[in-house]
Write a protein that holds these residues in place. Structure first.
Motif, PDB file in Angstrom:
ATOM      1  N   THR A   1      49.294 -15.126 -74.844  1.00  0.00           N
ATOM      2  CA  THR A   1      50.201 -16.239 -74.564  1.00  0.00           C
ATOM      3  C   THR A   1      49.826 -17.459 -75.395  1.00  0.00           C
ATOM      4  O   THR A   1      50.705 -18.159 -75.914  1.00  0.00           O
ATOM      5  CB  THR A   1      50.205 -16.563 -73.058  1.00  0.00           C
TER       6      THR A   1
ATOM      7  N   LEU B   1      52.262 -19.316 -78.054  1.00  0.00           N
ATOM      8  CA  LEU B   1      52.487 -20.762 -78.063  1.00  0.00           C
ATOM      9  C   LEU B   1      52.229 -21.336 -79.450  1.00  0.00           C
ATOM     10  O   LEU B   1      53.055 -22.070 -79.999  1.00  0.00           O
ATOM     11  CB  LEU B   1      51.576 -21.455 -77.042  1.00  0.00           C
TER      12      LEU B   1
ATOM     13  N   ARG C   1      55.200 -22.794 -81.961  1.00  0.00           N
ATOM     14  CA  ARG C   1      55.154 -24.211 -82.337  1.00  0.00           C
ATOM     15  C   ARG C   1      54.924 -24.408 -83.834  1.00  0.00           C
ATOM     16  O   ARG C   1      54.821 -25.522 -84.314  1.00  0.00           O
ATOM     17  CB  ARG C   1      54.062 -24.949 -81.557  1.00  0.00           C
TER      18      ARG C   1
ATOM     19  N   ALA D   1      56.577 -19.194 -67.681  1.00  0.00           N
ATOM     20  CA  ALA D   1      57.074 -20.550 -67.961  1.00  0.00           C
ATOM     21  C   ALA D   1      57.193 -20.775 -69.466  1.00  0.00           C
ATOM     22  O   ALA D   1      58.189 -21.324 -69.946  1.00  0.00           O
ATOM     23  CB  ALA D   1      56.158 -21.596 -67.328  1.00  0.00           C
ATOM     24  N   LEU D   2      56.185 -20.338 -70.212  1.00  0.00           N
ATOM     25  CA  LEU D   2      56.245 -20.513 -71.662  1.00  0.00           C
ATOM     26  C   LEU D   2      57.405 -19.729 -72.255  1.00  0.00           C
ATOM     27  O   LEU D   2      58.245 -20.296 -72.963  1.00  0.00           O
ATOM     28  CB  LEU D   2      54.937 -20.065 -72.335  1.00  0.00           C
TER      29      LEU D   2
ATOM     30  N   LYS E   1      60.086 -18.421 -71.014  1.00  0.00           N
ATOM     31  CA  LYS E   1      61.416 -18.857 -70.583  1.00  0.00           C
ATOM     32  C   LYS E   1      61.839 -20.146 -71.288  1.00  0.00           C
ATOM     33  O   LYS E   1      63.029 -20.437 -71.379  1.00  0.00           O
ATOM     34  CB  LYS E   1      61.451 -19.042 -69.076  1.00  0.00           C
ATOM     35  N   SER E   2      60.870 -20.906 -71.785  1.00  0.00           N
ATOM     36  CA  SER E   2      61.190 -22.170 -72.455  1.00  0.00           C
ATOM     37  C   SER E   2      61.505 -21.996 -73.937  1.00  0.00           C
ATOM     38  O   SER E   2      62.008 -22.927 -74.564  1.00  0.00           O
ATOM     39  CB  SER E   2      60.019 -23.153 -72.302  1.00  0.00           C
ATOM     40  N   LEU E   3      61.207 -20.833 -74.495  1.00  0.00           N
ATOM     41  CA  LEU E   3      61.367 -20.636 -75.942  1.00  0.00           C
ATOM     42  C   LEU E   3      62.788 -20.264 -76.310  1.00  0.00           C
ATOM     43  O   LEU E   3      63.448 -19.499 -75.603  1.00  0.00           O
ATOM     44  CB  LEU E   3      60.394 -19.559 -76.436  1.00  0.00           C
ATOM     45  N   THR E   4      63.234 -20.785 -77.428  1.00  0.00           N
ATOM     46  CA  THR E   4      64.547 -20.431 -77.971  1.00  0.00           C
ATOM     47  C   THR E   4      64.419 -19.170 -78.830  1.00  0.00           C
ATOM     48  O   THR E   4      63.304 -18.728 -79.144  1.00  0.00           O
ATOM     49  CB  THR E   4      65.087 -21.567 -78.850  1.00  0.00           C
TER      50      THR E   4
ATOM     51  N   ASP F   1      62.404 -19.967 -81.809  1.00  0.00           N
ATOM     52  CA  ASP F   1      60.977 -20.040 -81.471  1.00  0.00           C
ATOM     53  C   ASP F   1      60.376 -18.638 -81.422  1.00  0.00           C
ATOM     54  O   ASP F   1      59.287 -18.392 -81.934  1.00  0.00           O
ATOM     55  CB  ASP F   1      60.753 -20.680 -80.092  1.00  0.00           C
TER      56      ASP F   1
END
Length: 174
Positions: A74, A78, A82, A123-124, A126-129, A132
Motif C-alpha cells: 500500500t 501511494l 503520487r 481508503a487509499l 477508493k480515493s485514487l482515480t 492515479d
C-alpha cells in the motif's frame, strides 16, 4: 469495477497473485476483512504457532506476513500514485518475519491490526482515480502500476489464506 492491470505493468512474479483476483478487487478486499477475521476466530489456540514443516512460518507468522506485505504494498501504491520518481526498495519477507515476533502476540491483536491496515488500504485505493492507478513507478527494481499493486494485495491475501486452510488448518472449513 477497477479493471485488471495490463500485461507489462507488473513483474511476472506477481502473475499468480493477480490471477487469484476474479472480480472487483475493492469488493474482494472488503469481503476479505470479515471473512478473514471469522476464519482467524476459528483457529484453535494450540494451532496458533503450528508449522506444517520445520522451516515454515507459524500460523501467526503467516498472518503477520500478510499484514506486513499489505502495508508495504500500500505504501508503494501511494508513492507511485503520487508520482514518486525514485525507485522503491525491496523487502526480504523472511528477514521481516524473523524480527517481528509475531508469535509473542495474540491472534486477536493480529486480527485487529489486519483490520486497521485493511481499512487504510481501502481508503487509499477508493480515493485514487483511473489515472492515479495507471501511474507507474519502480519497486524492487521492477516497473509496476498502482493498479497492479491493488490486484497483488488482494491476490496475495487470497493465496496465503488458501495456504493456511490447506497446509496448516485443514480441519477448519472455509
Amino acid at each position: 469495477m477497477i479493471t485488471r492491470p495490463a500485461a507489462g505493468t507488473y513483474d511476472a512474479y506477481y502473475q499468480s497473485y493477480i490471477d487469484e483476483v476474479k472480480s472487483d478487487p475493492i469488493l474482494i478486499l472488503e469481503s476479505q476483512v470479515l471473512d478473514f477475521k471469522a476464519f482467524m476466530s476459528e483457529i484453535p489456540a494450540e494451532k496458533e504457532e503450528y508449522r506444517y514443516a520445520a522451516n515454515k512460518w507459524s500460523v501467526k507468522e503467516v498472518i503477520g506476513h500478510i499484514i506486513d506485505t499489505e502495508r508495504i504494498m500500500t505504501c508503494r501504491a501511494l508513492c507511485i500514485a503520487r508520482g514518486e520518481k525514485l525507485p522503491l526498495p525491496a523487502f526480504e519477507e523472511d528477514d521481516y518475519v524473523k524480527v517481528a515476533n509475531f508469535n509473542r502476540r495474540t491472534l486477536y491483536d493480529l486480527g485487529h491490526e489486519f483490520g486497521a491496515v485493511r481499512s487504510a488500504t481501502l481508503a487509499l485505493f477508493k480515493s485514487l482515480t483511473a489515472s492515479d492507478l495507471d501511474r507507474s513507478g519502480i519497486a524492487n527494481n521492477n516497473k509496476v502500476t498502482a493498479r497492479a499493486i491493488l490486484y497483488v494485495i488482494a491476490g496475495h491475501h487470497a493465496h496465503h489464506e488458501n495456504v493456511l486452510r490447506e497446509r496448516y488448518l485443514q480441519e477448519i472449513s472455509s
